[in-house]
Write an enzyme that holds these catalytic residues in place. Structure first.
Site, PDB file in Angstrom:
ATOM      1  N   LYS A   1      -5.356  -5.242  -5.166  1.00 30.71           N
ATOM      2  CA  LYS A   1      -5.505  -6.068  -6.384  1.00 30.71           C
ATOM      3  C   LYS A   1      -6.612  -7.110  -6.165  1.00 30.71           C
ATOM      4  O   LYS A   1      -7.589  -6.819  -5.487  1.00 30.71           O
ATOM      5  CB  LYS A   1      -4.179  -6.736  -6.751  1.00 30.71           C
TER       6      LYS A   1
ATOM      7  N   HIS B   1      -3.359   0.906 -14.439  1.00 33.46           N
ATOM      8  CA  HIS B   1      -2.326   0.051 -13.829  1.00 33.46           C
ATOM      9  C   HIS B   1      -1.765  -0.873 -14.910  1.00 33.46           C
ATOM     10  O   HIS B   1      -2.500  -1.329 -15.793  1.00 33.46           O
ATOM     11  CB  HIS B   1      -2.949  -0.763 -12.694  1.00 33.46           C
TER      12      HIS B   1
ATOM     13  N   GLU C   1       5.247   3.746 -12.044  1.00 32.14           N
ATOM     14  CA  GLU C   1       5.367   2.343 -11.673  1.00 32.14           C
ATOM     15  C   GLU C   1       6.120   1.578 -12.763  1.00 32.14           C
ATOM     16  O   GLU C   1       5.499   1.104 -13.740  1.00 32.14           O
ATOM     17  CB  GLU C   1       3.974   1.723 -11.510  1.00 32.14           C
TER      18      GLU C   1
ATOM     19  N   SER D   1       7.261  -2.640  -5.621  1.00 35.95           N
ATOM     20  CA  SER D   1       8.020  -3.315  -4.565  1.00 35.95           C
ATOM     21  C   SER D   1       8.437  -2.381  -3.427  1.00 35.95           C
ATOM     22  O   SER D   1       9.542  -2.514  -2.892  1.00 35.95           O
ATOM     23  CB  SER D   1       9.235  -4.035  -5.161  1.00 35.95           C
TER      24      SER D   1
HETATM   25  C1  PEP Z   1       1.128  -2.181  -7.575  1.00 32.38           C
HETATM   26  O1  PEP Z   1       0.347  -3.104  -7.689  1.00 32.38           O
HETATM   27  O2  PEP Z   1       0.815  -1.059  -8.001  1.00 32.38           O
HETATM   28  C2  PEP Z   1       2.417  -2.421  -6.961  1.00 32.38           C
HETATM   29  C3  PEP Z   1       3.269  -1.426  -6.896  1.00 32.38           C
HETATM   30  O3  PEP Z   1       2.650  -3.680  -6.483  1.00 32.38           O
HETATM   31  P1  PEP Z   1       3.883  -4.134  -5.550  1.00 32.38           P
HETATM   32  O4  PEP Z   1       3.994  -3.099  -4.436  1.00 32.38           O
HETATM   33  O5  PEP Z   1       3.473  -5.470  -5.023  1.00 32.38           O
HETATM   34  O6  PEP Z   1       5.093  -4.160  -6.396  1.00 32.38           O
END
Ligand code: PEP
Length: 249
Positions: free
Chosen positions: A11, A93, A162, A208
């Protein structure tokens, strides 16, 4: 047989000093059986490419424009990502859908541009908490998948499930909920692409993923790996997730 994939999404994190984390990751996981992709911010792409040279690790972008070039200040073309050494690009995303109003139609156009540049698109889809609570998860996934997919079946594709409510929150769906979503996506992919091409698409879980929950997530049917945000910034954590994915076979 689909090769497992661990993708790290840095990110908007990372300065030159943070590139050293990659050396630690490579030292701890010199020859992963899974494919590993690191997606740093655009400012670090070229230096990361240098760092990943002669390693099994790949480079990825976090977004690309729909056009190959043009008057689009601040944007980055898929051809530029490829030129910098990337072979993957994350598209759609939820942070880009929310922060930049990206629609699934835009995501599909970006995926076409990515493929034209020889990149593998990692297309992200997922429900919000309100959509899950309203019992609409599978319908949302069907709709987002159908409208985010690029045409054609002859190039590799990765889809990341996601759930928006799981990203950066420390909360994850249960293994049964992940299994339901991934099973649904596999059958939807077969509807759109045909059974053969659908079977080749790698389905990642993202939201996560941490060393402590990785093994349970990777044990779920149809989970071919993970898209990892926060935990990909710490070499020890991402290394442990990679090791967990390798152990899951
Ligand atoms: C992501 O940014 O795609 C993501 C899954 O973040 P995190 O693992 O921090 O939840």
């Amino acid at each position: 047989m689909r090769q497992k994939l661990a993708a790290g999404n840095w990110k908007m994190h990372g300065l030159a000093a943070d590139l050293a984390a990659i050396d630690a990751l490579r030292a701890a996981n010199p020859a992963p059986a899974c494919e590993v992709v690191i997606c740093p911010p655009a400012t670090l792409l070229a230096r990361m490419a240098e760092r990943l040279k002669r390693s099994p690790y790949c480079l990825g972008g976090q977004d690309c424009h729909v056009a190959a070039k043009g008057a689009h200040t601040g944007d980055i073309a898929a051809t530029m990502l490829a030129d910098a050494g990337a072979s993957f690009v994350i598209l759609g995303h939820s942070e880009r859908r929310a922060d930049h109003g990206e629609t699934s139609a835009v995501v599909a156009a970006k995926a076409r541009a990515a493929r034209a540049a020889g990149l593998v698109p990692i297309i992200c889809i997922g429900e919000t908490e309100a959509e899950r609570d309203g019992g609409r998860t599978l319908q949302v996934l069907s709709d987002q998948l159908a409208t985010s997919l690029p045409d054609g079946t002859d190039a590799p594709l990765v889809v990341a499930y996601e759930p928006v409510w799981a990203i950066g929150t420390g909360r994850t769906p249960s293994p049964a909920q992940i299994a339901e979503a991934h099973g649904h996506l596999r059958s939807q992919l077969a509807r759109h692409l045909g059974a053969g091409p659908a079977a080749a698409v790698r389905l990642l879980y993202g939201g996560s993923v941490k060393p402590a929950n990785a093994a349970a997530i990777f044990a779920v049917a149809e989970v071919d790996g993970a898209l990892v945000g926060g935990a990909s910034l710490a070499a020890a954590d991402f290394g442990a997730i990679i090791a967990s994915l390798d152990a899951a076979g």
